[in-house]
Design an enzyme around this catalytic site. Structure first.
Site: not given
Length: 306
Positions: A49-50
């Site tokens: 995830e970002t």
């Protein structure tokens, strides 16, 4: 050429290069980055995830409130656990100078956060749903994990959604030796989900409830070892799955106030320690879920984009 500053942090650990890596990209005051650009940047980081963290506008009186969005490499998520804890640690610990409390706002809703002694606690938005219209069978499990067919049958297989669009096939195994047989593969988990819930991410979450003094844990303390597999991906720490699992265990055991320590990522060399506390109502429904953990900064830099 426009650019954005970023940091990466390792979450659910105090040790660099352990835990679960997270990129946090800061969106400046009055800045605009499209959803498409965010998705491309998330692909470039190529992490599970970002986060895109919006800085507050000048004059905003909500001094410790931030809006953020969460992206996998392929899609945006309404909520995820390790991005929430990593962002909480960074926002309160760094941006707000070790402020003790604040608020994050994601697509799943507002999240109250607290920060003390380098540990962030987040009151998690939840809409826990245990799927019961269709059963995930042992035959389907063995298609995902052929090595498990030679072992003792799992204690339980249950599909749980901590929030809509985040779905996990929860498989309780007998021992850490059985857990070690779990592998990544080219086969992604698939499950028939209940009507109205058939959307979003599906992962397989394998767990072993650890014994305490030779017995399964009592109501005051639960220690659980886990692994999360989604096709070729193994996740070092999955806060949303941990929340869903602990909610399920608390409801199943009617544990009105239960605390859990989830240890994940050991087999892949990225040990993560995830804290979850669950409170039930008098009727046995979920009242509150609190997720907790630490994070440590690893990198910082600048992203250039078109």
């Amino acid at each position: 050429m426009p650019s954005l500053s970023f940091v990466t942090v390792d979450v659910f650990t105090t040790t660099r290069f352990a835990g679960n890596p997270l990129a946090i990209v800061r969106i400046p005051e009055a800045g605009h980055v499209s959803t498409e650009q965010m998705q491309i940047i998330a692909c470039e980081f190529n992490l599970s995830e970002t986060v895109f963290l919006y800085e507050r506008l000048a004059g905003d009186q909500r001094e410790t409130e931030w809006r953020f969005r969460i992206f996998m490499t392929s899609a945006e998520l309404p909520f995820a656990g390790h991005p929430t804890i990593g962002t909480a640690c960074y926002a309160l610990g760094t941006l707000a100078g070790n402020a003790s409390s604040g608020k994050l706002v994601c697509n799943a809703g507002p999240i109250g956060i607290q920060y003390s002694n380098a540990v962030a606690r987040a009151s998690i938005p939840h809409n826990v749903h245990i799927h019961n219209e269709f059963k995930f069978t042992t035959e389907q499990l063995y298609e995902l994990q052929p090595a498990l067919a030679n072992l003792k049958k799992p204690h339980a297989i249950t599909v749980v959604s901590p929030v809509k669009s985040m779905n996990f096939i929860m498989i309780e195994l007998d021992s850490l030796e059985d857990l070690a047989q779990v592998t990544t593969s080219g086969v992604k988990p698939r499950a028939k989900l209940d009507a109205g819930w058939d959307t979003g991410f599906i992962g397989s979450y394998f767990y072993v409830v650890m014994p305490q003094d030779g017995q399964r844990p009592g109501p005051k303390r639960h220690s659980v070892r886990t692994r999360m597999i989604e096709g070729t991906l193994e996740d070092p720490a999955t806060g949303s799955a941990a929340c869903g699992l602990c909610a399920y265990l608390a409801m199943e055991g009617q544990l009105k106030n239960a605390s859990f320590l989830i240890t994940q990522g050991v087999e892949m060399g990225r040990r993560s320690e995830i804290g979850v506390a669950v409170t039930l109502t008098d009727l046995g429904a979920i009242d509150k879920i609190e997720l907790s953990g630490s994070a440590v900064k690893v990198m910082e830099g600048t992203v250039h984009y078109d």
